[in-house]
Design a protein around this motif. Structure first.
Motif, PDB file in Angstrom:
ATOM      1  N   GLU A  10      55.566  54.931  15.918  1.00 42.20           N
ATOM      2  CA  GLU A  10      54.772  55.757  16.753  1.00 42.20           C
ATOM      3  C   GLU A  10      55.393  56.927  17.162  1.00 42.20           C
ATOM      4  O   GLU A  10      54.946  57.899  17.363  1.00 42.20           O
ATOM      5  N   GLN A  11      56.776  56.725  17.232  1.00 42.86           N
ATOM      6  CA  GLN A  11      57.516  57.809  17.570  1.00 42.86           C
ATOM      7  C   GLN A  11      57.568  58.883  16.390  1.00 42.86           C
ATOM      8  O   GLN A  11      57.509  60.069  16.613  1.00 42.86           O
ATOM      9  N   ARG A  14      54.363  60.802  16.464  1.00 42.18           N
ATOM     10  CA  ARG A  14      54.671  61.971  17.558  1.00 42.18           C
ATOM     11  C   ARG A  14      55.239  63.287  17.013  1.00 42.18           C
ATOM     12  O   ARG A  14      54.908  64.455  17.249  1.00 42.18           O
ATOM     13  N   ILE A  15      56.363  63.014  16.138  1.00 41.85           N
ATOM     14  CA  ILE A  15      56.950  63.982  15.702  1.00 41.85           C
ATOM     15  C   ILE A  15      56.331  64.718  14.533  1.00 41.85           C
ATOM     16  O   ILE A  15      55.911  66.092  14.594  1.00 41.85           O
ATOM     17  N   LYS A  17      52.892  64.925  14.601  1.00 39.56           N
ATOM     18  CA  LYS A  17      51.992  65.654  14.988  1.00 39.56           C
ATOM     19  C   LYS A  17      52.414  66.958  15.412  1.00 39.56           C
ATOM     20  O   LYS A  17      51.454  67.883  15.500  1.00 39.56           O
ATOM     21  N   ASP A  18      53.598  67.193  15.965  1.00 37.97           N
ATOM     22  CA  ASP A  18      53.977  68.449  16.371  1.00 37.97           C
ATOM     23  C   ASP A  18      54.188  69.435  15.082  1.00 37.97           C
ATOM     24  O   ASP A  18      54.440  70.661  15.472  1.00 37.97           O
ATOM     25  N   GLU A  22      46.157  69.780  14.073  1.00 36.69           N
ATOM     26  CA  GLU A  22      45.574  68.491  14.636  1.00 36.69           C
ATOM     27  C   GLU A  22      44.468  67.759  13.289  1.00 36.69           C
ATOM     28  O   GLU A  22      44.499  66.525  13.316  1.00 36.69           O
ATOM     29  N   TYR A  25      46.515  66.153  10.960  1.00 40.24           N
ATOM     30  CA  TYR A  25      47.201  64.825  11.521  1.00 40.24           C
ATOM     31  C   TYR A  25      46.168  63.709  11.539  1.00 40.24           C
ATOM     32  O   TYR A  25      46.265  62.524  11.008  1.00 40.24           O
TER      33      TYR A  25
END
Length: 470
Positions: A10-11, A14-15, A17-18, A22, A25
């Motif tokens: 999940e971490q 998140r990276i 996604k940045d 969108e 992703y």
């Protein structure tokens, strides 16, 4: 590293996604799950072969960087690809798709430089330039390709045989010529790794020769090609009109043939139809076996479709398979394009594949021409639907089932043809125009009062329209 594999993944998300849009992703990363993490190896589950290949082509660098940052340096990436969605059947794939048939060195196809024999002195130093995703396992056999496929397998298994040399494979665009010759080269290299195998297009051969003339290295160019054990040249017709290139290829061809080396050529037409080619080359093209790859028939198209559907983990109903195989009938490449489009739409919009989606995908690839509906076609459809023999329509029988079929056929004939009532009556039961008009009115009146009858006619209407496009 702290936390469970799921939390760490999940971490990672998140990276990621940045670092992507969108839409990117949502389409490519949100569906990925962390299947396991053990001994420095992360296994991520992806929904299909298509997603796996897309990630490998466009995002593998990003994935590796993020995994090394979150899970630790040296983390290995593996994929668990869902092959059958219903029971979640998966297959594990490594992040690298390279096989023993494709060494890392690429000494002769770097840009447009002519090859030099000193750059690839050993067999294992020569990149055969093969696309190993084209193999015999996914080259589906059918009547249209049985001969060239069988001969190709025979050459791959026993390249020393001299019966089929050269092997000249011809056929229209999109029938699988490039797939087949790559499959031959890949299988041969796997079974005989010591052999110097080389695949390239005729255009690249021409470019390399031109550069060797410019750089005064023609002898090196010829010497290199004379060291090849199996030479595969795609689209040989592209040498048409290039006399000097043809003369050089003639000498290379003679040397290889005299020394028992294999030559495999493809063309979009047989040698007799090649224009702008030296006669002595055309004569040599006919020395071995001329094998035509014909356009796939519907059975083969269905088999190819089902194979690609299984590979990509898609769930496509049988009626959609039939629709695609009926309408996409010129090129295997077109079939691949339709399947890829369906998969992309299914992933992007998170929808099950239905007929509407299939129709849109097919229209983007091929032009579907509406064929005129004939009275005979209508009678065939209506008689088949109600299980009535067509010859009974022309009798004087007043049985309700036969009268109904006769009236419905007249109704659809008036709806879908430009024929006069008199002509329709002649063609359907040898009746007059008054009978046709009466029959059509009877059908219309019944549609308004009988829901079951109306439902049957709507179904018949769909069947007739479907056949109109078939």
């Amino acid at each position: 590293m702290e936390g469970s594999p799921q939390l760490l993944w999940e971490q990672c998300l998140r990276i990621i996604k940045d670092n992507v849009t969108e839409q990117q992703y949502k389409t490519w990363f949100a569906p990925i799950e962390c299947a396991s993490y053990q001994d420095g190896k992360v296994v991520v589950q992806v929904p299909s072969q298509f997603v796996y290949e897309y990630l490998e082509e466009h995002y593998v660098g990003l994935l590796h960087k993020v995994l090394n940052r979150v899970f630790g340096e040296g983390t290995q990436l593996m994929y668990s690809v869902v092959m059958v969605k219903k029971d979640n059947t998966t297959v594990d794939l490594e992040t690298s798709k390279r096989t023993t048939a494709t060494p890392k060195a690429r000494p002769i196809t770097d840009g447009n430089k002519a090859p030099h024999p000193l750059k690839a002195t050993m067999p294992q130093d020569l990149d055969p330039n093969l696309n190993t995703s084209y193999n015999f396992d996914n080259f589906i056999e059918g009547i249209s390709n049985k001969l060239p496929r069988s001969v190709g397998q025979s050459i791959a298994e026993n390249p020393k045989q001299s019966t089929f040399n050269p092997l000249f494979i011809y056929g229209s665009s999109g029938v699988g010529k490039t797939h087949l010759v790559n499959a031959i080269g890949t299988k041969l290299k796997e079974l005989h790794p010591e052999k110097r195998v080389l695949y390239l297009s005729a255009h690249l051969f021409y470019v390399q020769f031109t550069n060797s003339v410019r750089n005064n290295t023609v002898n090196d160019f010829i010497n290199f090609y004379q060291t090849i054990d199996v030479l595969i040249i795609d689209d040989i017709q592209e040498l048409a009109g290039y006399t000097k290139t043809q003369n050089t290829f003639f000498h290379i061809f003679n040397h290889l043939h005299l020394n028992g080396k294999k030559i495999i050529l493809t063309s979009d037409r047989p040698p007799i139809a090649l224009q702008g080619m030296e006669e002595r080359l055309l004569t040599r093209f006919k020395w071995g076996l001329l094998a035509e790859l014909e356009k796939p028939n519907q059975d083969l198209r269905k088999a190819i479709l089902k194979s690609k559907v299984r590979r990509d983990g898609l769930n496509i109903p049988e009626d959609i398979i039939n629709y695609i195989s009926e309408n996409v009938n010129n090129s295997i490449r077109d079939i691949e394009g339709v399947v890829t489009s369906l998969l992309a739409y299914s992933v992007v919009y998170n929808r099950e594949i239905d007929m509407a989606m299939a129709e849109q995908a097919v229209k983007r690839v091929v032009k579907i021409e509406n064929k005129p509906i004939t009275v005979e076609h209508i009678m065939d459809t209506v008689c088949d639907y109600f299980k009535v023999k067509q010859e009974d329509i022309f009798t004087s029988s007043r049985k309700q089932a036969i009268v109904q079929v006769r009236q419905i056929s007249m109704y659809f004939a008036q709806k879908y043809t430009n024929l006069s009532a008199a002509r329709i009556g002649t063609l359907i039961g040898k009746r007059n125009h008054a009978t046709v008009l009466h029959s059509c009115n009877q059908v219309l009146d019944r549609i308004h009062v009988d829901k079951n009858f109306k439902s049957k006619l709507e179904e018949l209407d769909r069947i007739i329209n479907k056949k109109k496009q078939a």
